[in-house]
Design a protein around this motif. Sequence first.
Motif, PDB file in Angstrom:
ATOM      1  N   SER A   1       0.591  -0.954  -0.121  1.00 58.60           N
ATOM      2  CA  SER A   1      -0.563   0.031  -0.384  1.00 58.60           C
ATOM      3  C   SER A   1       0.474   1.425  -0.266  1.00 58.60           C
ATOM      4  CB  SER A   1      -0.941  -0.205   1.309  1.00 58.60           C
ATOM      5  OG  SER A   1      -1.954  -1.195   1.093  1.00 58.60           O
ATOM      6  N   GLY A   2       0.464   2.288  -0.805  1.00 61.58           N
ATOM      7  CA  GLY A   2       1.576   3.397  -1.132  1.00 61.58           C
ATOM      8  C   GLY A   2       0.392   4.541  -0.120  1.00 61.58           C
ATOM      9  N   GLU A   3       0.601   5.633  -1.194  1.00 61.88           N
ATOM     10  CA  GLU A   3       0.258   6.374  -0.017  1.00 61.88           C
ATOM     11  C   GLU A   3      -1.075   8.057  -0.533  1.00 61.88           C
ATOM     12  OE1 GLU A   3       3.404  10.681  -0.192  1.00 61.88           O
ATOM     13  OE2 GLU A   3       3.585   8.732   1.312  1.00 61.88           O
ATOM     14  N   ILE A   4      -0.934   7.148  -2.016  1.00 58.69           N
ATOM     15  CA  ILE A   4      -2.342   8.330  -2.367  1.00 58.69           C
ATOM     16  C   ILE A   4      -3.596   7.267  -2.337  1.00 58.69           C
ATOM     17  CG2 ILE A   4      -2.817   9.182  -4.297  1.00 58.69           C
ATOM     18  CD1 ILE A   4       0.129  10.443  -4.615  1.00 58.69           C
ATOM     19  N   THR A   5      -4.523   7.711  -2.218  1.00 57.42           N
ATOM     20  CA  THR A   5      -5.583   6.691  -2.706  1.00 57.42           C
ATOM     21  C   THR A   5      -7.081   7.205  -3.702  1.00 57.42           C
ATOM     22  OG1 THR A   5      -6.936   7.420  -0.143  1.00 57.42           O
ATOM     23  CG2 THR A   5      -5.414   5.572  -0.459  1.00 57.42           C
ATOM     24  N   TYR A   6      -7.625   6.606  -4.139  1.00 57.42           N
ATOM     25  CA  TYR A   6      -8.938   7.430  -4.507  1.00 57.42           C
ATOM     26  C   TYR A   6     -10.264   6.752  -4.452  1.00 57.42           C
ATOM     27  CZ  TYR A   6     -12.479   9.161  -7.951  1.00 57.42           C
ATOM     28  OH  TYR A   6     -12.878   9.297  -8.878  1.00 57.42           O
TER      29      TYR A   6
ATOM     30  N   PHE B   1      -7.354  16.735  -3.164  1.00 51.28           N
ATOM     31  CA  PHE B   1      -8.482  17.595  -4.128  1.00 51.28           C
ATOM     32  C   PHE B   1      -9.668  16.667  -3.779  1.00 51.28           C
ATOM     33  CE2 PHE B   1     -10.843  16.183  -8.420  1.00 51.28           C
ATOM     34  CZ  PHE B   1     -10.840  17.272  -9.024  1.00 51.28           C
ATOM     35  N   ARG B   2     -10.643  16.944  -4.408  1.00 52.95           N
ATOM     36  CA  ARG B   2     -11.845  16.925  -4.123  1.00 52.95           C
ATOM     37  C   ARG B   2     -12.294  18.135  -5.414  1.00 52.95           C
ATOM     38  NH1 ARG B   2     -14.399  16.038   1.118  1.00 52.95           N
ATOM     39  NH2 ARG B   2     -12.311  16.556   2.142  1.00 52.95           N
ATOM     40  N   ARG B   3     -14.217  16.763  -5.794  1.00 50.81           N
ATOM     41  CA  ARG B   3     -14.710  17.546  -6.997  1.00 50.81           C
ATOM     42  C   ARG B   3     -16.460  17.041  -6.475  1.00 50.81           C
ATOM     43  NH1 ARG B   3     -14.334  17.769 -12.587  1.00 50.81           N
ATOM     44  NH2 ARG B   3     -16.654  17.548 -14.005  1.00 50.81           N
ATOM     45  N   LEU B   4     -17.037  18.533  -5.475  1.00 52.24           N
ATOM     46  CA  LEU B   4     -18.076  18.350  -5.248  1.00 52.24           C
ATOM     47  C   LEU B   4     -19.353  17.703  -5.943  1.00 52.24           C
ATOM     48  CD1 LEU B   4     -18.056  20.705  -3.222  1.00 52.24           C
ATOM     49  CD2 LEU B   4     -17.935  18.839  -2.803  1.00 52.24           C
ATOM     50  N   LYS B   5     -19.579  17.307  -7.221  1.00 51.48           N
ATOM     51  CA  LYS B   5     -20.370  17.710  -8.091  1.00 51.48           C
ATOM     52  C   LYS B   5     -19.792  16.303  -9.037  1.00 51.48           C
ATOM     53  CE  LYS B   5     -22.940  22.040  -8.515  1.00 51.48           C
ATOM     54  NZ  LYS B   5     -23.861  23.435  -9.183  1.00 51.48           N
ATOM     55  N   MET B   6     -20.605  14.825  -8.291  1.00 51.70           N
ATOM     56  CA  MET B   6     -20.270  14.046  -9.676  1.00 51.70           C
ATOM     57  C   MET B   6     -21.971  13.630 -10.001  1.00 51.70           C
ATOM     58  SD  MET B   6     -18.478  11.227  -7.000  1.00 51.70           S
ATOM     59  CE  MET B   6     -18.511  10.195  -8.815  1.00 51.70           C
TER      60      MET B   6
ATOM     61  N   SER C   1     -15.682  13.082  -5.183  1.00 52.17           N
ATOM     62  CA  SER C   1     -14.905  12.162  -5.334  1.00 52.17           C
ATOM     63  C   SER C   1     -13.832  12.752  -5.165  1.00 52.17           C
ATOM     64  CB  SER C   1     -14.301  11.942  -6.799  1.00 52.17           C
ATOM     65  OG  SER C   1     -14.557  13.250  -7.905  1.00 52.17           O
ATOM     66  N   VAL C   2     -12.954  12.107  -4.247  1.00 51.28           N
ATOM     67  CA  VAL C   2     -11.853  12.930  -3.196  1.00 51.28           C
ATOM     68  C   VAL C   2     -10.816  11.563  -3.652  1.00 51.28           C
ATOM     69  CG1 VAL C   2     -10.807  13.590  -0.617  1.00 51.28           C
ATOM     70  CG2 VAL C   2     -13.762  13.195  -1.729  1.00 51.28           C
ATOM     71  N   ILE C   3     -10.100  12.501  -3.794  1.00 55.22           N
ATOM     72  CA  ILE C   3      -8.004  11.914  -4.112  1.00 55.22           C
ATOM     73  C   ILE C   3      -7.438  12.252  -2.195  1.00 55.22           C
ATOM     74  CG2 ILE C   3      -5.644  11.924  -4.649  1.00 55.22           C
ATOM     75  CD1 ILE C   3      -7.176  12.889  -7.536  1.00 55.22           C
ATOM     76  N   ARG C   4      -7.120  11.310  -1.715  1.00 54.15           N
ATOM     77  CA  ARG C   4      -6.348  11.547  -0.102  1.00 54.15           C
ATOM     78  C   ARG C   4      -4.872  11.469  -0.489  1.00 54.15           C
ATOM     79  NH1 ARG C   4      -9.471  12.442   3.905  1.00 54.15           N
ATOM     80  NH2 ARG C   4     -11.337  12.118   3.923  1.00 54.15           N
ATOM     81  N   LYS C   5      -3.905  12.269  -0.096  1.00 55.09           N
ATOM     82  CA  LYS C   5      -2.538  11.639   0.236  1.00 55.09           C
ATOM     83  C   LYS C   5      -2.316  11.604   1.513  1.00 55.09           C
ATOM     84  CE  LYS C   5       2.656  12.926  -0.820  1.00 55.09           C
ATOM     85  NZ  LYS C   5       3.238  13.451  -1.813  1.00 55.09           N
ATOM     86  N   LYS C   6      -1.576  10.639   1.963  1.00 56.00           N
ATOM     87  CA  LYS C   6      -1.321  10.173   3.502  1.00 56.00           C
ATOM     88  C   LYS C   6      -2.505  10.892   3.822  1.00 56.00           C
ATOM     89  CE  LYS C   6       3.248  11.268   3.753  1.00 56.00           C
ATOM     90  NZ  LYS C   6       4.896  11.811   3.871  1.00 56.00           N
TER      91      LYS C   6
END
Length: 63
Positions: free
Chosen positions: A26-31, A51-56, A41-46
Motif C-alpha cells: 500500500s502506498g500513500e495516495i488513495t482515490y 483534491f475533491r470534486r463535489l458535483k458527480m 470524489s476525493v484523492i487523499r495523500k497520507k
Amino acid sequence: MKLGFDAKSNINRVLESWRSSDDPSSGEITYGVERHELVQSVIRKKGMPTFRRLKMRVEISPT
C-alpha cells in the motif's frame, strides 16, 4: 471493479497506489467516492484530502 460505498455490506471501496513500481504494498495516495451531504470524489495523500470534486454524476444500478 466496484468503487465507492456499498450500503448493504457497509464497505467503502477505494483505489490505492503502490508504494513503488517494484513494491506493490500500500502506498500513500488513495482515490475514492465519499458520501456526505453530496457524493464526492476525493484523492487523499497520507489520509489528507488533496483534491475533491463535489458535483458527480451518480448512476445507481441494481445489484
